[in-house]
Write an enzyme that holds these catalytic residues in place. Structure first.
Site, PDB file in Angstrom:
ATOM      1  N   ASP A 153       1.029  -1.042  -0.055  1.00  0.00           N
ATOM      2  CA  ASP A 153       0.009   0.028  -0.027  1.00  0.00           C
ATOM      3  C   ASP A 153       0.940   1.135  -0.135  1.00  0.00           C
ATOM      4  O   ASP A 153       2.023   1.286  -0.586  1.00  0.00           O
ATOM      5  CB  ASP A 153      -0.932   0.090   1.216  1.00  0.00           C
ATOM      6  N   HIS A 186      -3.591   5.698   3.788  1.00  0.00           N
ATOM      7  CA  HIS A 186      -4.363   4.673   3.492  1.00  0.00           C
ATOM      8  C   HIS A 186      -3.634   3.418   3.970  1.00  0.00           C
ATOM      9  O   HIS A 186      -4.245   2.522   4.325  1.00  0.00           O
ATOM     10  CB  HIS A 186      -4.380   4.647   2.006  1.00  0.00           C
ATOM     11  N   ASN A 284     -14.215   0.162  -6.495  1.00  0.00           N
ATOM     12  CA  ASN A 284     -15.123   0.855  -5.928  1.00  0.00           C
ATOM     13  C   ASN A 284     -15.963   1.809  -7.327  1.00  0.00           C
ATOM     14  O   ASN A 284     -16.421   2.840  -6.892  1.00  0.00           O
ATOM     15  CB  ASN A 284     -14.233   2.109  -5.200  1.00  0.00           C
ATOM     16  N   SER A 354     -11.221  -1.190   0.061  1.00  0.00           N
ATOM     17  CA  SER A 354      -9.768  -0.912   0.552  1.00  0.00           C
ATOM     18  C   SER A 354      -9.932  -1.608   1.886  1.00  0.00           C
ATOM     19  O   SER A 354      -9.030  -1.966   2.437  1.00  0.00           O
ATOM     20  CB  SER A 354      -9.262   0.278   0.446  1.00  0.00           C
TER      21      SER A 354
END
Length: 423
Positions: A153, A186, A284, A354
């Site tokens: 990530d 994130h 998404n 996520s």
């Protein structure tokens, strides 16, 4: 892929480089031949994946592509490297103040599901929904101890107090000129959801597999974007470090009928053959859109997002494409509370597939501890222990909501005071 504010337009499409995949039996000699054929003597070689990332002009590219058509050549595919992202956006409609409706555990696979979940002063709602911390005088007897979750990530906040004391066993940045320190938030949030501590420095518990160790690979820049080559390099590294599970909350959009990238499928197959399970965000783009890449690769376990009522989230992609583009499982992904970098307040809420992905990774780590299973056997165990979400269609939620198995006992619920969820 999370839904949150973004101040930067991230690039999409091909990067200009190419990923060359060779047959598993070919070895390093074939990769050296690829480097020579591409004219890129400094190409990046991923040894565990039998891949090379090259820069090639039109003449060299034609030579590489002709090798794919040659039955005697070890070259399987030559594909453009592409940009990947976490797809940031704010969706105020997803904010909720739902409260917990406790349930009583009566045995593996037998759960009287609550109609609505919500954060409490004890734990985030997702932990209740996946049974990592049922709202009873009992917690799952497995913590993920003895397993390692690789989170690929935006890195992690190395100064965050909840990740001290040996929780992180190794880190590496695959982003030029950026350290593994998370300048976005994130990555810290996803790592926290997967394996945050049982007792955080402050506030409620939010980590699923609190006994698991973490490998942190920075494959997305502080902007939230990266490339598929950087993702593959992270997978290669995680395999080398003997991860149990690789959690990837990232990707790119896929068009109806679009096939998976060969390089992602080959990477996932080689991970499974090394006893490593890859889980990735379904995407998404909305439930009228197909599962994104790399989650659409057949050997990558794709994760859809659920809201606090265990309905599929409106932004979660559907399994509309064949050839591996199905949704495999679902997990909590709306208004999820977890760690964020200390300069951003230490804790916060994020929404997206996520957030569902590290829930699934954490549950997989706990199942790995319980059963000793790895790779494909762990994949099957994760799907077989899900909670059915019928009548929701499998194209939306796959086998159902991921679940931590608990002991066969009936326990009395304890009083829980709901805490309003705030942005």
């Amino acid at each position: 892929m999370s839904l949150e504010e973004s101040t930067e337009e991230l690039p999409t499409g091909p990067t200009g480089r190419y990923i060359v995949t060779v047959a598993g039996h070919a070895g390093s000699a074939a990769l050296q031949q690829v480097a020579e054929a591409s004219g890129d003597s400094d190409c990046e070689v991923l040894d565990h994946l039998n891949m090379a990332i090259v820069e090639a002009d039109e003449a060299h590219l034609a030579l590489l592509r002709s090798a794919v058509e040659d039955p005697s050549s070890p070259v399987i595919a030559v594909e453009p490297e592409e940009y990947v992202t976490i797809m940031d956006h704010v969706d105020a409609a997803q904010r909720s103040t739902a409260t917990v409706n406790p349930f009583v555990t009566i045995g593996d696979g037998d759960v009287e599901a609550a109609a609505t979940y919500g954060d409490t002063s004890t734990a985030s709602w997702g932990l209740y929904a996946v049974r990592a911390m049922p709202p009873v005088l009992h917690t799952a007897p497995w913590s993920g101890q003895g397993t390692t979750i690789a989170v690929l990530d935006t890195g992690i906040d190395l100064q965050h107090p909840d990740f001290q004391g040996g929780r992180i066993v190794d880190t590496r940045s695959f982003i030029p000129n950026q350290t593994v320190q998370d300048g976005h938030s994130h990555g810290t949030h996803c790592a926290g959801t997967a394996a945050g501590p049982r007792v955080p420095t402050q506030g409620r518990r939010y980590g699923v597999a609190h006994g698991a160790k973490l490998l942190i690979g920075k494959v997305l820049a502080d902007s939230g974007g990266g490339t598929s080559g950087q993702v593959l390099a992270g997978i290669n590294w995680a395999i080398d470090k003997k991860a149990t599970v690789i959690s990837m909350s990232l990707g790119s959009s896929v068009q109806p009928g679009q096939l998976p990238h060969t390089y992602y499928e080959e990477a996932a197959l080689r991970a499974l053959n090394n006893n490593v399970l890859i889980v990735a965000a379904a995407g998404n783009s909305g439930n009228g859109k197909p599962v994104g890449s790399p989650a659409n690769a057949p050997s990558v376990l794709s994760v859809a997002a659920l809201d606090q009522s265990l309905n599929v989230a409106s932004f979660s992609c559907f399994g509309l494409n064949g050839a591996g583009g199905e949704v495999n499982v679902a997990a909590p992904g709306v208004q999820v509370y977890s760690a964020v970098p200390t300069n951003k307040g230490s804790y916060g809420f994020k929404t997206g597939t996520s957030m569902a992905t590290p829930h699934a990774a954490g549950v997989a780590a706990m199942l790995a501890q319980k059963t000793g299973k790895r790779g494909l056997a762990l994949w099957n165990e994760l799907m077989l222990t899900t909670q059915s979400l019928s009548p929701l269609p499998p194209m939306a939620v796959g086998y159902g909501n991921v679940q931590v198995p608990v002991s066969r006992m009936v326990l009395q619920p304890i009083p829980i005071q709901p805490v309003p969820i705030r942005p």
